[in-house]
Enzyme design. Structure first.
Site, PDB file in Angstrom:
ATOM      1  CG  HIS A 220       1.719   1.128  -9.687  1.00 16.22           C
ATOM      2  ND1 HIS A 220       1.872   2.214 -10.535  1.00 16.22           N
ATOM      3  CD2 HIS A 220       1.833   0.028 -10.474  1.00 16.22           C
ATOM      4  CE1 HIS A 220       2.073   1.793 -11.757  1.00 16.22           C
ATOM      5  NE2 HIS A 220       2.044   0.475 -11.752  1.00 16.22           N
ATOM      6  CG  ASN A 221       1.492   6.215  -9.652  1.00 12.59           C
ATOM      7  OD1 ASN A 221       1.245   5.151 -10.215  1.00 12.59           O
ATOM      8  ND2 ASN A 221       0.748   7.285  -9.831  1.00 12.59           N
TER       9      ASN A 221
ATOM     10  NE  ARG B  67     -14.393  21.262 -18.257  1.00 13.87           N
ATOM     11  CZ  ARG B  67     -13.541  22.028 -17.591  1.00 13.87           C
ATOM     12  NH1 ARG B  67     -13.919  22.628 -16.477  1.00 13.87           N
ATOM     13  NH2 ARG B  67     -12.298  22.193 -18.035  1.00 13.87           N
TER      14      ARG B  67
ATOM     15  CB  SER C 272      -1.304   1.402 -13.212  1.00 17.25           C
ATOM     16  OG  SER C 272      -0.019   1.485 -13.800  1.00 17.25           O
TER      17      SER C 272
ATOM     18  CE  LYS D 175      -2.140   4.327 -11.023  1.00 19.19           C
ATOM     19  NZ  LYS D 175      -1.655   5.686 -11.089  1.00 19.19           N
TER      20      LYS D 175
ATOM     21  CG  HIS E 194      14.510  13.265  22.983  1.00 22.40           C
ATOM     22  ND1 HIS E 194      13.220  13.755  23.034  1.00 22.40           N
ATOM     23  CD2 HIS E 194      15.242  14.206  22.343  1.00 22.40           C
ATOM     24  CE1 HIS E 194      13.165  14.934  22.440  1.00 22.40           C
ATOM     25  NE2 HIS E 194      14.390  15.237  22.024  1.00 22.40           N
TER      26      HIS E 194
ATOM     27  CD  GLU F  36       4.817   4.954 -13.226  1.00 23.64           C
ATOM     28  OE1 GLU F  36       4.784   6.101 -13.727  1.00 23.64           O
ATOM     29  OE2 GLU F  36       3.792   4.268 -13.023  1.00 23.64           O
TER      30      GLU F  36
END
Length: 638
Positions: free
Chosen positions: A356-357, A198, A298, A353, A619, A360
């Site tokens: 994955h993070n 842009r 990644s 992903k 419950h 990480e």
């Protein structure tokens, strides 16, 4: 050095050859020359006196230009503005192979150009000579013809578009750090590429054009700040990769692209988008006849440049359309296969992903805790800790994160270690938190990952922590005996916690696969995480091979992992106990310990939880002495 292309803008005087030529030369990052500057003085005087040049006058001038063209061709190329009205004049200028000359006729009506010439000042050419030029002009089928009844920027865009009759193989939107690196990666694989960024005055100016100028072989890449021209420059069916900030910016770009797209075009979102947004975008674009891939990438800036791990999700048809580009730029595993595979439908690529993070986040926190306890309990200097970590790397614990942590510990600023000058306030982009929310949605524990997110959150309240430390005045202790056993235990604890963390991440993937019917291949996911990504390492290589034999077994239940874990469990508990008693916060080490002890316990405290829930909320509960489909309620008041 390769030969340079000569772009010759020709046409009658007043058609804008100089103005357009300078703009074109700037865009192409090559020199501009005006043929009028090569006229001998006798020619200039004759024209100034109001007499047109004849062919005898022009011959030595044209020959001189031909010699210059030959010289420019051996260098970077050039843009030349030259009237070259007759075909025989143009023949004289052809002193080089025709493939290196691009002819551009700037064409306009007599009235338009006459009006322009009336406004020109201090130029030797007079309006009265314009008619003779129109009479002399011989148009040619060679090259391209551009109508000049538009702005100079529009003319340059049209020239650029028409010159590149061979379309780019794909396009890329967004030239931030990751976008630029990925674009360079694509160019290094010999793809022809169009890039768009842009244009924001005072903020983002000529980003795409400047990127093109910086490339060694700029003829393989086209830069645009006009979206339609960008889309038109890509061969159909198009593949367009978006490298813009996650969230609303992705939707803004998609909405702007839609009017210019054609059926079967494919948009690839390579940002850190939420998997639910990816699912929604995929459906929205499918309704319009377009394909969409949500692609996790990644590896950071270096990975994007040299080869990342790539996790594409969406329709299989979309991957079949655009997957070749992604596989070409991905890192390679040890068998030289791309660290890119079709993950599954919908938002599965971005989900993987996200996990994955999350893994990480926890691995980073685990390393931070390990460093911290070595530094302040073990009283080791950063370079001593680096030496310890290097030993661990040779003991089967090597990973990208351990490698970079070692480098960090050795970095100095003058005589001081740089790590000691960094404020203990960690940032985050939110993907770790996404993992925690996603785990809650499918009812899965995410202990290590959630605690790593919380650790970053509590690090962010630095002023509160400083205030609390001054109020409580708590002291930390340090090791008082030989540290050999402590370091051996810490290595085992680190190994065990890392395995537990990876197990937790893969368990979430397995549950999500069942919940959303994605049929995730855990071995393939582990394989593409063996190189290019942030969590690559020795452990991931082992996980890949384990899941290859059985995709449904939990990581902690593989016999090879059990053999590793058994000698490490007591060390993990010991390190957490020692660290907490000494006054150190160990959220991920503690979470890993608690998760493992609960995971391996046939009897937990959850029976009390069920009794409490039944007491205050009716419950119900199940009994160990009844079938699993029976539920009971008790009036607990005595």
């Amino acid at each position: 050095m390769g030969k340079g292309v000569i772009y010759i803008l020709f046409g009658v005087s007043g058609s804008g050859k100089t103005t357009i030529g300078k703009k074109l030369a700037k865009d192409f990052n090559i020199p501009f020359f005006d043929a009028d500057d090569f006229h001998p003085e006798s020619n200039i005087k004759k024209m100034s006196d109001g007499f047109p040049l004849n062919d005898s006058d022009r011959e030595p001038w044209l020959q001189k230009l031909a010699n210059e063209i030959n010289d420019w061709n051996t260098k970077r190329g050039a843009v030349l503005a030259c009237s070259a009205l007759k075909q025989k004049y143009r023949e004289t200028l052809k002193s080089i192979d025709k493939e290196y000359i691009k002819w551009i006729l700037l064409d306009g009506s007599f009235d338009l150009i006459a009006n322009r010439m009336e406004k020109r000042k201090n130029h030797f050419f007079k309006k009265e000579m314009l008619l003779s030029q129109f009479e002399t002009l011989e148009k040619s089928e060679e090259g391209i013809i551009i109508n000049i009844d538009k702005s100079s920027d529009e003319i340059v865009n049209e020239i650029t578009s028409k010159l590149n009759t061979k379309k780019s193989q794909l396009g890329l939107v967004g030239l931030g750090v990751m976008g630029k690196s990925l674009a360079k990666n694509l160019l290094s694989k010999n793809f022809t590429l169009s890039v768009y960024n842009r244009q924001v005055d005072g903020y983002e100016v000529d980003i795409a054009k400047n990127f093109v100028k910086q490339q060694p072989d700029s003829h393989n890449v086209l830069g645009f700040d006009d979206l339609k021209s960008f889309v038109d420059s890509i061969e159909r069916p198009r593949t367009i990769i978006l490298m813009v900030n996650a969230g609303k910016p992705v939707d803004f770009v998609i909405d702007a692209l839609i009017p210019f797209l054609s059926e079967d075009d494919c948009i690839v979102d390579g940002g850190n988008s939420h998997y639910k947004s990816t699912f929604e975008r995929s459906n929205r674009l499918a309704d319009k006849g377009f394909h969409f891939l949500g692609v996790g990438i990644s590896g950071g800036e270096e990975g994007a440049l040299k080869g990342p791990s790539i996790m594409p999700g969406g329709s299989k048809e979309a991957y079949d359309r655009s997957g070749d580009f992604l596989e070409a730029i991905a890192a390679r595993d040890k068998a030289n296969n791309p660290c890119c595979t079709y993950i599954g439908p919908e938002g599965s690529g971005h989900y993987v992903k996200m996990v994955h993070n999350g893994i990480e986040y926890a691995e980073m926190q685990l390393l931070a805790e390990t460093y911290h306890i070595l530094r302040f309990y073990g009283k080791k200097t950063p370079d001593q800790i680096a030496a310890i970590f290097n030993i661990w790397r040779n003991n089967g614990l090597d990973s990208y994160l351990l490698e970079i942590t070692t480098d960090i510990l050795l970095k100095k600023e003058g005589d001081d270690f740089l790590i000691d000058k960094i404020l203990d306030k960690a940032g985050q982009k939110g993907t770790g938190g996404w993992s925690t929310n996603a785990a809650l949605e499918v009812g899965m524990p995410l202990s290590t990952i959630s605690e790593s997110v919380m650790a970053r959150n509590i690090s962010g309240i630095k002023s509160k922590r400083v205030e609390a430390s001054e109020i409580y005045q708590l002291k930390t202790s340090s090791i008082s005996s030989d540290d050999t056993v402590f370091i051996e235990n810490l290595e085992k604890a680190f190994r065990a916690a890392s395995i537990i963390n990876h197990h937790i991440g893969f368990e979430l993937l397995k549950e999500a696969s069942n919940e959303y019917k994605w049929k995730l291949n855990l071995s393939e996911i582990a394989r593409i995480w063996t190189n290019g990504c942030i969590i690559r390492g020795d452990l991931m290589e082992q996980i890949w091979e384990l899941f290859l034999s059985n995709n449904d077994t939990s990581l902690l239940l593989f016999s090879d992992i059990v053999t590793i874990m058994k000698p490490c469990v007591s060390s993990l508990s010991e390190i957490v106990s020692v660290g907490l008693k000494a006054g150190f916060s160990l959220p991920v080490l503690s979470a890993a310990t608690n998760y493992f002890l609960a995971y391996t316990s046939a009897q937990t405290s959850a029976n009390m939880i069920q009794a409490q829930r039944d007491y205050f909320g009716a419950h119900t509960y199940q009994r160990v002495d009844s079938s699993l489909d029976e539920y009971f309620h008790t009036n607990w008041k005595h």
